[in-house]
Write a protein that holds these residues in place. Structure first.
Motif, PDB file in Angstrom:
ATOM      1  N   LYS A  43      66.320   1.517 103.402  1.00 14.93           N
ATOM      2  CA  LYS A  43      65.017   2.172 103.391  1.00 14.93           C
ATOM      3  C   LYS A  43      65.183   3.675 103.227  1.00 14.93           C
ATOM      4  CE  LYS A  43      62.527  -1.231 106.157  1.00 14.93           C
ATOM      5  NZ  LYS A  43      61.610  -1.437 107.310  1.00 14.93           N
ATOM      6  N   GLU A  44      64.099   4.327 102.842  1.00 16.22           N
ATOM      7  CA  GLU A  44      64.120   5.775 102.700  1.00 16.22           C
ATOM      8  C   GLU A  44      64.053   6.441 104.073  1.00 16.22           C
ATOM      9  OE1 GLU A  44      61.987   6.246  98.318  1.00 16.22           O
ATOM     10  OE2 GLU A  44      61.057   7.096 100.102  1.00 16.22           O
ATOM     11  N   ARG A  45      64.533   7.674 104.123  1.00 18.12           N
ATOM     12  CA  ARG A  45      64.439   8.440 105.353  1.00 18.12           C
ATOM     13  C   ARG A  45      62.965   8.740 105.636  1.00 18.12           C
ATOM     14  NH1 ARG A  45      68.900  13.018 106.279  1.00 18.12           N
ATOM     15  NH2 ARG A  45      70.079  11.183 105.595  1.00 18.12           N
ATOM     16  N   GLU A  46      62.540   8.511 106.877  1.00 18.38           N
ATOM     17  CA  GLU A  46      61.141   8.684 107.210  1.00 18.38           C
ATOM     18  C   GLU A  46      60.955   9.628 108.403  1.00 18.38           C
ATOM     19  OE1 GLU A  46      59.275   5.009 108.329  1.00 18.38           O
ATOM     20  OE2 GLU A  46      60.480   4.787 110.147  1.00 18.38           O
ATOM     21  N   PHE A  47      59.821  10.298 108.395  1.00 17.71           N
ATOM     22  CA  PHE A  47      59.446  11.238 109.441  1.00 17.71           C
ATOM     23  C   PHE A  47      59.168  10.496 110.750  1.00 17.71           C
ATOM     24  CE2 PHE A  47      57.668  14.837 111.460  1.00 17.71           C
ATOM     25  CZ  PHE A  47      56.466  14.473 112.045  1.00 17.71           C
ATOM     26  N   VAL A  48      59.636  11.089 111.856  1.00 13.00           N
ATOM     27  CA  VAL A  48      59.372  10.536 113.178  1.00 13.00           C
ATOM     28  C   VAL A  48      58.511  11.514 113.996  1.00 13.00           C
ATOM     29  CG1 VAL A  48      60.400   9.778 115.352  1.00 13.00           C
ATOM     30  CG2 VAL A  48      61.509   9.199 113.179  1.00 13.00           C
ATOM     31  N   ALA A  49      59.000  12.753 114.136  1.00 10.38           N
ATOM     32  CA  ALA A  49      58.293  13.737 114.952  1.00 10.38           C
ATOM     33  C   ALA A  49      58.780  15.129 114.597  1.00 10.38           C
ATOM     34  CB  ALA A  49      58.515  13.464 116.442  1.00 10.38           C
ATOM     35  N   ALA A  50      57.954  16.127 114.923  1.00 11.15           N
ATOM     36  CA  ALA A  50      58.326  17.519 114.688  1.00 11.15           C
ATOM     37  C   ALA A  50      57.722  18.385 115.778  1.00 11.15           C
ATOM     38  CB  ALA A  50      57.854  17.988 113.316  1.00 11.15           C
ATOM     39  N   ILE A  51      58.356  19.530 116.008  1.00 10.07           N
ATOM     40  CA  ILE A  51      57.870  20.450 117.030  1.00 10.07           C
ATOM     41  C   ILE A  51      58.158  21.877 116.604  1.00 10.07           C
ATOM     42  CG2 ILE A  51      60.029  20.429 118.365  1.00 10.07           C
ATOM     43  CD1 ILE A  51      58.232  20.451 120.914  1.00 10.07           C
ATOM     44  N   ARG A  52      57.241  22.777 116.937  1.00 12.57           N
ATOM     45  CA  ARG A  52      57.434  24.190 116.642  1.00 12.57           C
ATOM     46  C   ARG A  52      58.171  24.869 117.791  1.00 12.57           C
ATOM     47  NH1 ARG A  52      52.434  26.759 113.272  1.00 12.57           N
ATOM     48  NH2 ARG A  52      52.152  25.015 111.842  1.00 12.57           N
ATOM     49  N   TRP A  53      59.167  25.716 117.435  1.00 13.60           N
ATOM     50  CA  TRP A  53      59.873  26.458 118.468  1.00 13.60           C
ATOM     51  C   TRP A  53      58.900  27.319 119.267  1.00 13.60           C
ATOM     52  CZ3 TRP A  53      64.330  25.060 120.098  1.00 13.60           C
ATOM     53  CH2 TRP A  53      65.343  24.624 119.234  1.00 13.60           C
ATOM     54  N   SER A  54      57.969  27.960 118.553  1.00 15.26           N
ATOM     55  CA  SER A  54      57.011  28.837 119.218  1.00 15.26           C
ATOM     56  C   SER A  54      55.728  28.080 119.499  1.00 15.26           C
ATOM     57  CB  SER A  54      56.702  30.033 118.313  1.00 15.26           C
ATOM     58  OG  SER A  54      55.724  30.873 118.902  1.00 15.26           O
ATOM     59  N   GLY A  55      55.374  27.964 120.761  1.00 11.67           N
ATOM     60  CA  GLY A  55      54.137  27.279 121.119  1.00 11.67           C
ATOM     61  C   GLY A  55      54.312  25.815 121.463  1.00 11.67           C
ATOM     62  N   GLY A  56      55.285  25.167 120.838  1.00 15.16           N
ATOM     63  CA  GLY A  56      55.580  23.784 121.177  1.00 15.16           C
ATOM     64  C   GLY A  56      54.644  22.739 120.598  1.00 15.16           C
ATOM     65  N   SER A  57      53.832  23.100 119.604  1.00 16.72           N
ATOM     66  CA  SER A  57      52.961  22.079 118.987  1.00 16.72           C
ATOM     67  C   SER A  57      53.808  20.955 118.414  1.00 16.72           C
ATOM     68  CB  SER A  57      52.126  22.712 117.874  1.00 16.72           C
ATOM     69  OG  SER A  57      51.277  23.710 118.385  1.00 16.72           O
ATOM     70  N   ALA A  58      53.373  19.721 118.683  1.00 15.89           N
ATOM     71  CA  ALA A  58      54.151  18.558 118.277  1.00 15.89           C
ATOM     72  C   ALA A  58      53.333  17.640 117.374  1.00 15.89           C
ATOM     73  CB  ALA A  58      54.629  17.797 119.499  1.00 15.89           C
ATOM     74  N   TYR A  59      54.027  16.938 116.494  1.00 14.63           N
ATOM     75  CA  TYR A  59      53.400  16.026 115.544  1.00 14.63           C
ATOM     76  C   TYR A  59      54.233  14.754 115.479  1.00 14.63           C
ATOM     77  CZ  TYR A  59      51.633  20.623 114.426  1.00 14.63           C
ATOM     78  OH  TYR A  59      51.088  21.872 114.531  1.00 14.63           O
TER      79      TYR A  59
END
Length: 126
Positions: A43-59
């Motif tokens: 399978k292709e590489r897929e997105f799991v999660a991300a976070i900003r160093w500043s502020g900590g917003s997560a997706y």
């Protein structure tokens, strides 16, 4: 350059938990966002999660929302992925990634990331 080293993978039964760590070194200030991706065999590489160093917003990807939590420790330049209620379909190699500069906001895209770790295997048995 940014160097990334993942750890914490392993074998776990369905319903169990694991915590992955990603230690970053080098020019970490050049990356606004840290992400976790995964790739299962064939399978292709897929997105799991991300976070900003500043502020900590997560997706999060829809497939992991409510089960996985991404966090960061700025003092340690380390990002974590707490994985709960694991399912067999979560089995994959998990990669940590640091965003390129300038950041364009596409957290879900592998093209947003310039630096990658070597990956850590997560296997969930049924």
């Amino acid at each position: 350059q940014v160097q990334l080293v993942e750890s914490g993978g392993g074998l776990v039964q369905a319903g169990g938990s694991l915590r992955l760590s990603c230690a970053a070194a080098g020019r970490t200030f050049s990356s606004d966002v840290m992400g976790w991706f995964r790739q299962a065999p064939g399978k292709e590489r897929e997105f799991v999660a991300a976070i900003r160093w500043s502020g900590g917003s997560a997706y999060y990807a829809d497939s992991v929302k409510g089960r996985f939590t991404i966090s960061r420790d700025n003092a340690k330049n380390t990002v974590y992925l707490q994985m709960n209620s694991l399912k067999p379909e979560d089995t994959a190699i998990y990669y940590c990634a640091a965003s390129r500069s300038p950041y364009t906001g596409r957290d879900y895209s592998t093209r947003e990331y310039a630096y990658w770790g070597q990956g850590t295997q997560v296997t969930v048995s049924s």
